[in-house]
Design a protein around this motif. Structure first.
Motif, mmCIF file in Angstrom:
data_model
loop_
_atom_site.group_PDB
_atom_site.id
_atom_site.type_symbol
_atom_site.label_atom_id
_atom_site.label_comp_id
_atom_site.label_asym_id
_atom_site.label_seq_id
_atom_site.Cartn_x
_atom_site.Cartn_y
_atom_site.Cartn_z
ATOM 1 N N GLY A 65 64.327 68.048 27.533
ATOM 2 C CA GLY A 65 63.494 67.047 26.782
ATOM 3 C C GLY A 65 64.299 66.113 26.226
ATOM 4 N N ALA B 14 66.341 63.802 28.228
ATOM 5 C CA ALA B 14 65.144 62.708 28.752
ATOM 6 C C ALA B 14 64.877 61.654 27.627
ATOM 7 N N CYS B 15 64.450 62.123 26.571
ATOM 8 C CA CYS B 15 64.306 61.348 25.477
ATOM 9 C C CYS B 15 65.537 59.967 25.282
ATOM 10 N N THR C 49 64.740 65.111 32.598
ATOM 11 C CA THR C 49 63.243 65.464 33.004
ATOM 12 C C THR C 49 63.125 66.488 34.023
#
Length: 152
Positions: free
Chosen positions: A22, A25-26, A64
């Protein structure tokens, strides 16, 4: 390892995978879409810019996939390689050690993703759901009566 820790291992590994994926991905979303503070203090990286935009896409997609546990080992391998590339092409020329050259995030992500290549996704992975529903190869190719070889 105590039995309690051993039983918790797949679940803690899954939480580790979800959080790391996460966050990765951010970072990619910030660079590709200019959200969450954007890339390099604001904005997004222009599409097709080498290597930044491609790295950001790898971060977004790879992070992701890792977070979801979908193709975890391959996504982690590609993500690890992209971070190794980033470290050696962007940071290494400024100083020897990551603490000196600003390459700590690249170095840490590289090793974290390499670890996931070897450990796998742990619990709560979409891959587990998909493979649990997929029949074994022997079951797809043979009926139960045909599963044992017959000499002719």
């Amino acid at each position: 390892m105590t039995p309690h820790l051993h039983r918790a291992q797949p679940h803690v590994l899954a939480l580790f995978r979800i959080v790391v994926g996460g966050l990765f991905a951010c970072h990619g979303a910030a660079s590709v879409f200019g959200v969450l503070g954007g890339a390099h203090g604001g904005g997004s990286i222009a599409a097709g810019t080498w290597p930044g935009w491609y790295a950001a896409v790898i971060q977004l997609v790879g992070g992701t996939l890792v977070a979801l546990g979908l193709g975890t080992r391959l996504a982690a391998l590609i993500s690890s390689g992209s971070m190794a590339y980033a470290y050696f092409t962007v940071h290494q020329s400024h100083a020897l050690f990551p603490i000196q050259n600003g390459g700590e995030p690249s170095a840490v992500y590289c090793w974290v993703f390499l670890l996931l290549v070897f450990t796998g996704p742990g619990a709560f992975a979409l891959d587990s759901l998909l493979t649990a529903r997929t029949p074994d190869r022997r079951d797809r190719n043979h009926t139960p009566e045909q599963s044992s070889p017959v000499a002719v």
